[in-house]
Design a protein around this motif. Structure first.
Motif, PDB file in Angstrom:
ATOM      1  N   UNK A 152      -8.186   5.986   7.101  1.00 10.84           N
ATOM      2  CA  UNK A 152      -6.884   6.640   6.071  1.00 10.84           C
ATOM      3  C   UNK A 152      -7.599   6.558   4.606  1.00 10.84           C
ATOM      4  N   UNK A 185       1.240  -1.289  -0.149  1.00 10.12           N
ATOM      5  CA  UNK A 185       0.337   0.045   0.028  1.00 10.12           C
ATOM      6  C   UNK A 185       1.021   1.071  -0.104  1.00 10.12           C
ATOM      7  N   UNK A 192       0.319  -2.492   6.205  1.00  7.87           N
ATOM      8  CA  UNK A 192      -1.274  -3.208   6.945  1.00  7.87           C
ATOM      9  C   UNK A 192      -1.150  -2.235   7.629  1.00  7.87           C
ATOM     10  N   UNK A 193       0.104  -1.288   8.569  1.00  7.80           N
ATOM     11  CA  UNK A 193      -0.281  -0.437   9.225  1.00  7.80           C
ATOM     12  C   UNK A 193      -1.052   0.962   8.950  1.00  7.80           C
ATOM     13  N   UNK A 194      -1.020   1.197   7.627  1.00  7.14           N
ATOM     14  CA  UNK A 194      -1.637   2.073   6.521  1.00  7.14           C
ATOM     15  C   UNK A 194      -2.518   2.316   5.955  1.00  7.14           C
ATOM     16  N   UNK A 195      -3.753   0.822   6.348  1.00  5.13           N
ATOM     17  CA  UNK A 195      -4.393   0.963   5.373  1.00  5.13           C
ATOM     18  C   UNK A 195      -6.035   0.890   6.294  1.00  5.13           C
ATOM     19  N   UNK A 196      -5.597   1.203   7.062  1.00  9.06           N
ATOM     20  CA  UNK A 196      -7.522   1.668   7.669  1.00  9.06           C
ATOM     21  C   UNK A 196      -8.021   2.132   7.446  1.00  9.06           C
TER      22      UNK A 196
END
Lengths: 420, 480
Positions: B381, B318, B374-378
């Motif tokens: 966001x 991502x 995985x941290x950035x795809x909430x």
């Protein structure tokens, strides 16, 4: 679980316009995305139970992470302990400046805004609390605190397991405020969302809202991984919380600082009663290796005062009805070394304190067995209370019937007595 | 009637260029083709000084306030000429502009990678005046050798001020940097060092002081340096000299060459450029080259991109919020100029990144921002990114000192079949032909059948905007 996977998912594009998202399907989608890890993380859902608290109007847990390792000895001060003053010649909080005292502990003067709550018995603390074993790495300690089940290998947080224990369609029960990134505690199979503020829920529509939403669903229908699941969660949450997207968040009552917007948003979310059960907030910058200051001025004084002042306004903002339903817990990854260093600061340590405020708290006192400071672990306060015992007590009192062993697998909580 | 298609890169070439740039544009595609292919382009990129970079030079001149010495920056701050927060903000803006417009894309990407590993947050109140010189140092070594970079980075006043080494003395040692050097910058926790190792690490690093709150000049103090034997992991040094700099350098070189460091950096490179859970075989190969080459970054990257496993999992990474904004501005062909006002394009760019949850060097902890996707795809966001994309395709924000393309820029010669129009736009914006799903989605969105013949009158601006919006909101654009 495979028979629960949304049958629409495998349809070809000509059928995408029928794609509808429900919470149940979302959960299935998450499981599919998690692949091989899913097996061990399904325990929570296998143990899914009747929800007691996620029904609208239920209790809410707000977890404030004091990132960087907050110095609990400066907050809840062991003011009758000679070692404390001997080991901290420049940074100890003088007994005379404490705003509340008993025979062992006292409150830092910066906690004065919360003194009425302390006296009213809705603000209390637990001391000598922490991890089962010392860990002086910020990042590993945070991971252990928030995963709280490292043995399983699945990267899920304790709060995610907790909200996974009940199933409500169309509700996101876990919200993180301050950033679109959610912390480990909320990571896992159950839907959780990170927001800078509630206005993030406003979907950016150019002209035709229905056609735009359908466009997004169609575009991402073939993406079965976590990213696609989160796009669907975004669309669903924006819908279920649409009343909030345009709401005006009034931060004017809050003191200026990093907590003002996040707590104002948290209060509005809770008062709006859209089913949020857990809210997480980060309040960092506690890594005071140098220049911690004194009780009268400096970093610790200002930083703690902002926390106390903000929480005071937060409970005012919640009002009487919600104020009794909301419980606030602070967690920090570790305490600081008992002896100050040569730079007027304190290095990474072990035992710490946790603050508890609001609904169900037996406040006005400091709970937990106190080991004193004459015997230390590598210079650090010993831990007599596992942090999970405190959290388990909060959960079991505020969300009765929650299967604690699913939230903290393999852990047997000890009674603390901090919650009514 | 058929259209003359815009040429795009083959899938594997696009993959390499996409992972090592901030977005495949038609102009970049041309450069890659001119270089003789993606791998040849990459090789040329490994020698950034051989590539002209007028845009970066230009951008440099837009922000003259940054270009002073640390001491002067501090003096100007104190005198109220330009406050520190303003210079820091400008530096963030400059960084974004370079990433959008630089022709040295691999150099920009690798500068970002090392800056994140050896992270010094821009928000740190004490170190900011040294932060810009620190950036220049990272840039200098970003495609050089890791040991050389580490030897400069750890004693650097920016790092020392941030992690308290600038106040650490033999009488008052401060463990902060000594610990993070082991945990974050080199061997990692798994290497099994002890608390005693941490103390020794901190002891050896004493002496690199800064005249804090006065001139902010950095200096080495032989009086402040701890002497006595140092043992950390397998490193031993008598450390008898009051000038501890040679011993420190030896220690940092030891750590740079430690197998655990090779493994850790190889893993991090693979997470950045391959996937969140990279194949062990690939990590081993990359670590092997890093180790054997004496931490040669170019050799390490060659092993990475020449490995067949590098080509697995295209579009699984991502884009972070910053990567998203930078790529969006690039593929939309957004042009900017020297800001004429405070609210110009660079400032708007920075605000948009912040809205999505990331600012340049803004991560508040020493571990750097997450490399894992995985941290950035909430979900939060996702909504913010969709909003930023819409602002860009409508040209609403950033609003000033910027030129957006006219909607006709994206259209082929008309009339044409609508699905061919979509394909044409996809090649321009996404650098690849339009897939069935994209064609179908856009067809549905506009209510135009793919085989329908459309003319200019069918595609006014307000019809083209949703097409561009969906392309930027697509999985193809939101991954790299």
């Amino acid at each position: 679980m495979t028979n629960e996977i949304d049958p629409d998912a495998s349809r070809d594009s000509s059928c995408c316009n029928d794609f509808r998202v429900t919470r149940r399907k979302l959960l299935a989608g998450f499981a599919a995305g998690a692949g091989g890890l899913a097996a061990s993380s399904l325990i929570g859902r296998a143990a899914r139970q009747v929800a007691y608290a996620a029904a609208l109007g239920g209790n809410v847990l707000v977890v404030i992470s004091l990132r960087g390792g907050a110095d609990g000895l400066s907050m809840i001060v062991p003011h009758t302990n000679a070692d404390y003053y001997r080991l901290r010649p420049n940074t100890a909080v003088p007994s005379g400046q404490l705003v509340w005292r008993d025979g062992t502990f006292g409150l830092h003067p910066s906690l004065a805004p919360l003194l009425p709550m302390w006296r009213a018995g809705t603000f209390g603390a637990v001391h000598a609390v922490g991890l089962a074993a010392p860990n002086r790495s910020h990042f590993e300690a945070i991971e252990i605190v928030e995963d709280a089940d490292l043995g399983s290998g699945a990267r899920t947080g304790w709060l995610n397991r907790m909200i996974g224990l009940d199933a409500f369609e169309g509700q996101v029960e876990g919200v993180h405020f301050g950033s679109p990134l959610i912390s480990t505690a909320l990571v896992g199979d159950s839907p959780a969302i990170g927001l800078t503020e509630l206005s993030n829920l406003q979907l950016p529509v150019y002209d035709d809202a229905t056609a735009t939403r359908e466009g997004w669903r169609n575009l991402w229908a073939g993406s079965r991984g976590e990213f696609g699941d989160n796009v669907r969660l975004a669309l669903q949450t924006a819908k279920s919380m649409r009343s909030l997207a345009g709401a005006t968040v009034d931060v004017s009552r809050y003191p200026a600082g990093p907590l003002s917007a996040v707590l104002a948003n948290t209060a509005l979310l809770i008062r709006s009663n859209v089913g949020a059960k857990v809210v997480t907030v980060d309040y960092g910058d506690w890594d005071m290796h140098s220049g911690m200051g004194s009780a009268s001025h400096g970093w610790m004084k200002d930083h703690l005062y902002h926390l106390a002042q903000s929480l005071r306004v937060f409970f005012d903002d919640l009002g009487t009805t919600w104020g009794t339903k909301v419980t606030v817990v602070t967690i920090s990854e570790f305490g600081r070394r008992v002896a100050e260093n040569g730079n007027g600061g304190v290095d990474h340590g072990y035992g710490n304190c946790m603050l508890l405020l609001g609904g169900g708290v037996r406040g006005g006192r400091v709970h937990g067995e106190w080991p004193g400071l004459s015997e230390l672990t590598e210079g650090d306060l010993r831990v007599r209370q596992d942090y999970r015992s405190v959290l388990a007590e909060v959960i079991s009192r505020r969300f009765p019937g929650t299967n604690i062993s699913a939230v903290f697998p393999g852990f047997r909580p000890a009674p603390i007595g901090a919650m009514a | 009637m058929t259209l003359a298609s815009i040429r795009v890169l083959a899938e594997s070439s696009r993959h390499l260029v996409s992972r090592f740039s901030s977005g495949v544009t038609p102009a970049l595609t041309k450069q890659v083709r001119a270089a003789g292919g993606a791998r040849q382009w990459f090789e040329a990129q490994l020698d950034p000084s051989s590539i002209g970079d007028p845009a970066a030079t230009d951008v440099q001149s837009w922000f003259p306030d940054i270009l002073y010495s640390p001491e002067t920056l501090w003096r100007r701050h104190q005198q109220g000429v330009v406050k520190g927060y303003q210079v820091r903000f400008q530096f963030g803006c400059r960084t974004l502009m370079r990433r959008i417009y630089s022709t040295r894309q691999v150099h920009e990407v690798m500068t970002d990678f090392w800056s994140n590993l050896l992270h010094v947050p821009l928000g740190d109140e004490e170190s900011w005046m040294h932060r810009f010189e620190y950036d220049a140092m990272i840039r200098k070594h970003a495609l050089g050798r890791f040991d050389e970079m580490l030897v400069k980075a750890i004693p650097h006043p920016a790092m020392g001020l941030y992690l308290n080494n600038a106040v650490s003395t033999k009488d008052r040692p401060n463990e902060n940097l000594g610990r993070e050097l082991l945990e974050l910058h080199t061997v990692g926790l798994d290497a099994g060092y002890t608390e005693r190792d941490v103390r020794h690490s901190a002891h050896l690093l004493t002496g690199y002081l800064v005249d804090r709150w006065n001139t902010f000049s950095a200096y080495y103090s032989t009086e402040a340096h701890y002497t006595g034997t140092i043992r950390v992991l397998g490193f031993t040094h008598p450390n008898t000299s009051r000038d501890g700099r040679p011993a420190t350098t030896a220690y940092l070189r030891y750590l740079a060459h430690h197998p655990a460091t090779a493994r850790r950096i190889a893993h991090r490179l693979c997470v950045r450029f391959v996937g969140d859970e990279p194949p062990g075989e690939l990590v081993t190969a990359v670590a092997g080259t890093f180790q054997r080459s004496g931490t040669d970054i170019r050799a390490t990257l060659r092993t990475l991109v020449d490995h067949p496993l590098f080509y697995r999992g295209a579009r699984t990474k991502a884009r972070t919020p910053i990567e998203d904004f930078v790529a969006s501005a690039r593929v939309l062909g957004v042009r900017t100029r020297k800001p004429t006002r405070d609210k110009g394009f660079p400032r708007g760019a920075s605000m948009q990144c912040e809205k999505m949850g990331q600012t340049p060097f803004g991560w508040p902890a020493p571990n750097g921002s997450p490399e894992s996707s995985s941290a950035w795809i909430g979900a939060g966001r996702v909504i913010s990114s969709f909003g930023v994309h819409l602002d860009l395709v409508t040209g609403t924000f950033p609003k000033y000192d910027v030129t957006y393309q006219e909607h006709t820029h994206w259209l082929p010669a008309l009339p044409a079949r609508f699905d061919e129009v979509v394909d044409h736009m996809s090649r321009m914006v996404l650098g690849m032909p339009a897939g069935d799903r994209l064609k179908w989605t856009i067809s549905q969105r506009l209510g135009i059948e793919g085989r329908q013949l459309v003319g200019g009158g069918d595609l006014p601006e307000h019809r083209v905007i949703p097409m561009l919006q969906l392309m930027l909101d697509s999985p193809t654009h939101m991954t790299r």
